[in-house]
Design a protein around this motif. Sequence first.
Motif, short mmCIF file in Angstrom:
data_model
loop_
_atom_site.label_atom_id
_atom_site.label_comp_id
_atom_site.label_asym_id
_atom_site.label_seq_id
_atom_site.Cartn_x
_atom_site.Cartn_y
_atom_site.Cartn_z
N ALA A 1 0.84 -1.20 0.00
CA ALA A 1 0.00 0.00 0.00
C ALA A 1 0.87 1.25 0.00
O ALA A 1 0.60 2.21 -0.71
CB ALA A 1 -0.92 -0.01 1.21
N SER A 2 1.95 1.21 0.77
CA SER A 2 2.77 2.42 0.84
C SER A 2 3.52 2.64 -0.48
O SER A 2 3.69 3.77 -0.92
CB SER A 2 3.66 2.40 2.07
N LEU A 3 3.89 1.55 -1.13
CA LEU A 3 4.52 1.67 -2.46
C LEU A 3 3.53 2.27 -3.45
O LEU A 3 3.84 3.21 -4.19
CB LEU A 3 5.00 0.30 -2.94
N ALA A 4 2.31 1.76 -3.43
CA ALA A 4 1.30 2.24 -4.38
C ALA A 4 1.02 3.72 -4.15
O ALA A 4 0.87 4.48 -5.11
CB ALA A 4 0.03 1.41 -4.23
N SER A 5 1.00 4.14 -2.89
CA SER A 5 0.68 5.54 -2.66
C SER A 5 1.83 6.47 -3.07
O SER A 5 1.60 7.57 -3.52
CB SER A 5 0.20 5.78 -1.23
N VAL A 6 3.08 5.97 -2.94
CA VAL A 6 4.21 6.77 -3.43
C VAL A 6 4.09 6.96 -4.95
O VAL A 6 4.26 8.05 -5.49
CB VAL A 6 5.56 6.07 -3.11
N MET A 7 3.74 5.88 -5.63
CA MET A 7 3.57 5.94 -7.09
C MET A 7 2.45 6.92 -7.44
O MET A 7 2.58 7.75 -8.34
CB MET A 7 3.19 4.55 -7.63
N ALA A 8 1.34 6.83 -6.71
CA ALA A 8 0.18 7.67 -7.00
C ALA A 8 0.52 9.14 -6.79
O ALA A 8 0.27 9.98 -7.66
CB ALA A 8 -0.99 7.26 -6.10
N ARG A 9 1.16 9.43 -5.66
CA ARG A 9 1.51 10.83 -5.34
C ARG A 9 2.38 11.46 -6.40
O ARG A 9 2.33 12.65 -6.64
CB ARG A 9 2.28 10.85 -4.01
N ASN A 10 3.20 10.63 -7.04
CA ASN A 10 4.15 11.18 -8.00
C ASN A 10 3.70 11.01 -9.44
O ASN A 10 4.49 11.17 -10.37
CB ASN A 10 5.52 10.54 -7.78
N GLY A 11 2.45 10.64 -9.61
CA GLY A 11 1.87 10.55 -10.95
C GLY A 11 2.50 9.47 -11.81
O GLY A 11 2.63 9.64 -13.02
N ILE A 12 2.92 8.39 -11.20
CA ILE A 12 3.48 7.29 -11.99
C ILE A 12 2.35 6.39 -12.46
O ILE A 12 1.55 5.90 -11.66
CB ILE A 12 4.48 6.46 -11.15
N ASP A 13 2.27 6.20 -13.75
CA ASP A 13 1.22 5.36 -14.33
C ASP A 13 1.75 3.92 -14.43
O ASP A 13 2.80 3.68 -15.00
CB ASP A 13 0.87 5.91 -15.72
N LEU A 14 1.01 3.01 -13.86
CA LEU A 14 1.41 1.59 -13.92
C LEU A 14 0.76 0.95 -15.14
O LEU A 14 -0.46 0.96 -15.26
CB LEU A 14 0.93 0.87 -12.65
N TYR A 15 1.57 0.37 -16.01
CA TYR A 15 1.02 -0.31 -17.18
C TYR A 15 0.76 -1.78 -16.86
O TYR A 15 -0.21 -2.36 -17.28
CB TYR A 15 2.00 -0.25 -18.36
N ALA A 16 1.72 -2.37 -16.19
CA ALA A 16 1.60 -3.80 -15.91
C ALA A 16 2.28 -4.08 -14.58
O ALA A 16 3.19 -3.34 -14.17
CB ALA A 16 2.29 -4.60 -17.00
N LEU A 17 1.84 -5.12 -13.91
CA LEU A 17 2.30 -5.37 -12.55
C LEU A 17 2.27 -6.86 -12.27
O LEU A 17 1.33 -7.55 -12.68
CB LEU A 17 1.35 -4.65 -11.61
N SER A 18 3.30 -7.34 -11.58
CA SER A 18 3.23 -8.72 -11.12
C SER A 18 4.03 -8.82 -9.83
O SER A 18 4.95 -8.03 -9.60
CB SER A 18 3.79 -9.67 -12.19
N ILE A 19 3.65 -9.75 -8.98
CA ILE A 19 4.40 -9.94 -7.74
C ILE A 19 4.77 -11.41 -7.58
O ILE A 19 3.93 -12.27 -7.74
CB ILE A 19 3.58 -9.49 -6.51
N ALA A 20 6.05 -11.64 -7.32
CA ALA A 20 6.48 -13.00 -7.00
C ALA A 20 6.55 -13.04 -5.49
O ALA A 20 7.18 -12.18 -4.87
CB ALA A 20 7.87 -13.24 -7.59
N ASP A 21 5.88 -13.99 -4.88
CA ASP A 21 5.91 -14.00 -3.42
C ASP A 21 6.53 -15.28 -2.88
O ASP A 21 6.37 -16.35 -3.43
CB ASP A 21 4.52 -13.78 -2.84
N THR A 22 7.29 -15.11 -1.79
CA THR A 22 7.87 -16.25 -1.09
C THR A 22 7.49 -16.08 0.38
O THR A 22 6.81 -15.12 0.73
CB THR A 22 9.41 -16.27 -1.21
#
Lengths: 432, 143
Positions: free
Chosen positions: B18-39
């Motif tokens: 959530a904090s990563l997403a809000s940093v992106m949002a605040r700075n007007g970064i547009d996400l085209y594609a996203l994936s997460i590898a989780d362990t």
Amino acid sequence: MIWNEQAECGSVRDRRAMQLERLQWSVRHAYEHCAPYRAKMIAAGVSPDDVRTLKDIEKLPFTTKQDLRDNYPYGMFAVDMEKVVRIQGTSGTTGKLTLVGYTERDLDNWAECMARTSASAGLTPKSIVQISYGYGLFTGGLGMHGGAEKMGCTVIPISAGNTERQIMLMRDLGVEALACTPSYAMHLAEMIEKMGLDRSEFRLKYGVLGAEPCSEAFRREIERRLGICVTDIYGLCELTGPGVAYECAEQQGMHINEDLFYPEIIDPETGRVLPEGETGEIVFTSLQKEAFPVIRYRTRDLTSLTSEPCACGRTTRRMSKVLGRSDDMIIVRGVNVFPTQIETILMEMGEIAPVYMLVVDRKSNMDTLEVQIEVSQKLFGDTVKHIEELVNHIGERIRTRLGVSATVTLVEPGSLPRSEGKAKRVTDRRKI
Amino acid sequence: MFIKQLSVFLENKKGRLASLASVMARNGIDLYALSIADTTNFGILRALTNDTDKAARILREEGFMVNTTEVIAAEVDDRPGGLAKVLDVLDAGGIGVEYLYSFVRNPSDSALILFRVSDTEAAFKALTEAGVRLIGLDELSKK
């Protein structure tokens, strides 16, 4: 530069004669003016009269941190309070403070030790010195302060904390020497880079960095990043504070102020005195201290001694870099583990300034060791495979080198606690 | 025609994403594609954005551990067999796939597959020769 030719470069024979005379005085002083010392000597069947040679010191009982705790706060003082002009102390891991006292002459001797240390590190009366050791009960700040002032340096007593302001002053005032813990020096270097400042804006040349164990690789990295020559200092508040021993520009061990402190290396298990060159626990006896004499004080620091001549011209014996302090040494499943060993492993892997924490716990009567490491640009590859291989590799190295298995966890940068004084590298959650 | 992808190390701690997403949002970064590898202990977030360098810089300033990696974006038909065709080409060329993820910008479009491969140059050559269309970041932004 050598501050005190006679004390630092005099003949060994003269020094031994002086040491014996001073040892006899010190033992008698403790015996006559400090009840716990007297009680211990009587119990061991020795008296000050039994000290006829330096070797006779071995007849005297050791003093431990526990003795100091048991006699908190004034029990170990050996002069009237009207002669005590300063109290310093250290926070013990168990919560109780260890307090020590100084007479005016004690403070003067301490400043003398630190003036020798400062000169040996490269400082001159013209140097501008920023003291970023904590001021207060902790001996780092005021100890360095006394020595640098005695030498005639320009002292900036900024203490620890407020890193950005530290950097601003360092630049604006043309600071030549920095005195703080190695971990704080690295933190300053990181901040300077982060703030986008160029090294050419600074005049830093020397670092007098002590108060915590620091690997050789870590020292080199601080030297590289700040463009300075770093010398180590040794000391602990029970003995006086920093300045018991100090490095010279040769960086080949720390010269002991032998006119004021008499060193021995013992086997920490048996208490037997070890021959020169062997690694063991260093034990010190104060030779001139009035307010707070220490007789055969068990420092718990592991090191070795050498009397080989040093290229710098000083004739005092040198102690090697401290391998570890018992405060940081942890025993995991019976194995002694020092945080610096983990640091060395990480630095061998190309890690520049590793930030890590050893977390010890006990689960189902079994000790567990977790090593948390902040992931760095160097360690982070973008595939799970890469990270898992790395974690396994570090785990394997710890296992083969230390003889104990550990869980390695990578954590995000900035998530482990930073300290402005001594770095905290161990969290022990065992309830034993 | 490589695309610079953002990779972020995330500890498995509540609120980090959530904090990563809000940093992106605040700075007007547009996400085209996203994936997460989780362990068990950590995750790696991978993303394509409208300005990878800016996103990387901002996230680093906010204390995230960020890397950029070159990946290949291949356009495939959005129907059965679309992915298989591309993978066959890579397999035939002896090129290993480290990971992949896919996205569709608009329902009418063909699908895009993002690859990280063992040898980016070789993959580029093999796919181009096989007639697979590779997409650059500029083209993505127009979509």
